[in-house]
Each structure stands twice: as structure tokens, then as C-alpha cells.
Write a protein that holds these residues in place. Structure first.
Motif, PDB file in Angstrom:
ATOM      1  N   SER A 123       1.021  -1.010   0.256  1.00 40.56           N
ATOM      2  CA  SER A 123      -0.034   0.012   0.009  1.00 40.56           C
ATOM      3  C   SER A 123       0.821   1.288   0.172  1.00 40.56           C
ATOM      4  CB  SER A 123      -0.947   0.026   1.356  1.00 40.56           C
ATOM      5  OG  SER A 123      -1.427   1.167   1.384  1.00 40.56           O
TER       6      SER A 123
ATOM      7  N   GLN B 235       0.308   3.727   1.351  1.00 41.74           N
ATOM      8  CA  GLN B 235       0.233   4.732   2.697  1.00 41.74           C
ATOM      9  C   GLN B 235       1.541   4.313   3.572  1.00 41.74           C
ATOM     10  OE1 GLN B 235      -3.680   4.400   4.649  1.00 41.74           O
ATOM     11  NE2 GLN B 235      -2.795   4.926   6.541  1.00 41.74           N
TER      12      GLN B 235
ATOM     13  N   ASP C 241       2.206   4.777   6.768  1.00 47.90           N
ATOM     14  CA  ASP C 241       2.158   4.346   8.174  1.00 47.90           C
ATOM     15  C   ASP C 241       1.224   2.928   8.073  1.00 47.90           C
ATOM     16  OD1 ASP C 241      -0.417   5.516   7.801  1.00 47.90           O
ATOM     17  OD2 ASP C 241      -0.427   6.614   9.498  1.00 47.90           O
ATOM     18  N   LEU C 242       0.848   2.415   7.047  1.00 48.64           N
ATOM     19  CA  LEU C 242       0.084   1.075   6.932  1.00 48.64           C
ATOM     20  C   LEU C 242       0.985  -0.116   6.449  1.00 48.64           C
ATOM     21  CD1 LEU C 242      -2.593   0.157   6.911  1.00 48.64           C
ATOM     22  CD2 LEU C 242      -2.976   0.676   4.720  1.00 48.64           C
TER      23      LEU C 242
ATOM     24  N   ARG D 267       0.468  -2.770   4.734  1.00 48.41           N
ATOM     25  CA  ARG D 267      -0.570  -3.622   4.073  1.00 48.41           C
ATOM     26  C   ARG D 267      -0.037  -3.865   2.611  1.00 48.41           C
ATOM     27  NH1 ARG D 267      -5.986  -1.268   4.141  1.00 48.41           N
ATOM     28  NH2 ARG D 267      -6.042  -2.351   6.261  1.00 48.41           N
TER      29      ARG D 267
ATOM     30  N   GLN E 113      -1.996  -7.739   6.405  1.00 48.42           N
ATOM     31  CA  GLN E 113      -1.322  -7.069   7.020  1.00 48.42           C
ATOM     32  C   GLN E 113      -1.214  -7.523   8.175  1.00 48.42           C
ATOM     33  OE1 GLN E 113      -4.089  -3.716   7.175  1.00 48.42           O
ATOM     34  NE2 GLN E 113      -4.491  -4.053   9.173  1.00 48.42           N
TER      35      GLN E 113
ATOM     36  N   GLY F  72      -4.422   4.473   1.240  1.00 53.94           N
ATOM     37  CA  GLY F  72      -4.399   2.935   1.586  1.00 53.94           C
ATOM     38  C   GLY F  72      -4.931   2.057   0.485  1.00 53.94           C
TER      39      GLY F  72
END
Length: 128
Positions: free
Chosen positions: A38, A40, A42-43, A45, A60, A99
């Protein structure tokens, strides 16, 4: 004991040697899946697409209280299931807070956005 091979044995041996050489030089074929993170930042995934069917899923890491974390996967939901057979890929955007990820059909140029919603991976309809 040494056995002397006639012409037929030498030709067969040379053909077998050439065959083994071709096998050793053959490229390793890519698997049926492609993976991409992803965008993003701070993700944690990762998305997966079946290159032939376009089916998308995501997984994730999740912390587990008092122990080792676990991998949580989100199965294909609306729009993320198998599509028309083609050649699919994943393309993350450069938007650091996004995301979702683009699913692209490399043969037709169609795209859709895939993301996790209500514990399923979902995708918008494909458009060009």
C-alpha cells in the motif's frame, strides 16, 4: 569397465547434454501472483493480484497483546473477485496517505482502485 559407444551412443549423449544445457539456461517463469505494498507510509498492508484472473486480496501485520503478532488477510469482496481473463498488475499511487492500490489490465488499459473495506478487499468497477 569402460564401454565404448558407437555413433548412435555419441549422438544420443550429445543430444542429452544439449537438452540439459537448455534446461539450465531457461529463465525461471514468474508465478501466477504479483504483490505490491500500500502506498500509505504508516500502513503495513500488502496487496496481491492473480495475474491471469485479476482477483485481488490483501494482508497486513497486526499486533497481538502479550505475544507474537499475526498476519491478518482480507479475502476478495465486491469487485475484487476474478475478472475477465487477461494480464493484470498492481500499481501503487505516490500518495503517501492512500491505503488502496490500482489494479490495471495490461492488455486493455482498464483500471480500478482496490482497498480494504469491512474486512474484505473490494475494487471499483474497471474503467478506461
Amino acid at each position: 569397465m569402460v564401454k565404448i559407444l558407437g555413433r548412435r551412443g555419441r549422438v544420443l549423449g550429445a543430444a542429452m547434454g544439449a537438452g540439459f544445457g537448455l534446461l539450465a539456461a531457461a529463465p525461471v517463469l514468474a508465478g501466477p501472483f504479483e504483490f505490491a505494498p500500500s502506498p500509505q507510509t504508516d500502513l503495513n498492508r500488502v496487496y496481491r493480484v492473480d495475474r491471469a484472473t485479476g482477483e485481488v486480496g490483501a494482508c497486513q501485520f497486526q499486533l497481538k497483546e502479550g505475544g507474537v503478532g499475526l498476519t491478518v488477510c482480507f479475502p476478495s469482496g465486491e469487485g475484487a473477485g476474478p475478472q475477465t481473463p487477461s494480464d493484470y498488475s498492481l500499481m501503487p499511487s505516490r500518495h503517501e496517505r492512500e491505503g488502496g492500490i490500482f489494479r490495471v489490465n495490461l492488455r486493455t488499459g482498464e483500471m480500478s482502485i482496490c482497498y480494504v473495506f469491512d474486512d474484505k478487499t473490494v475494487c471499483t468497477p474497471q474503467v478506461k
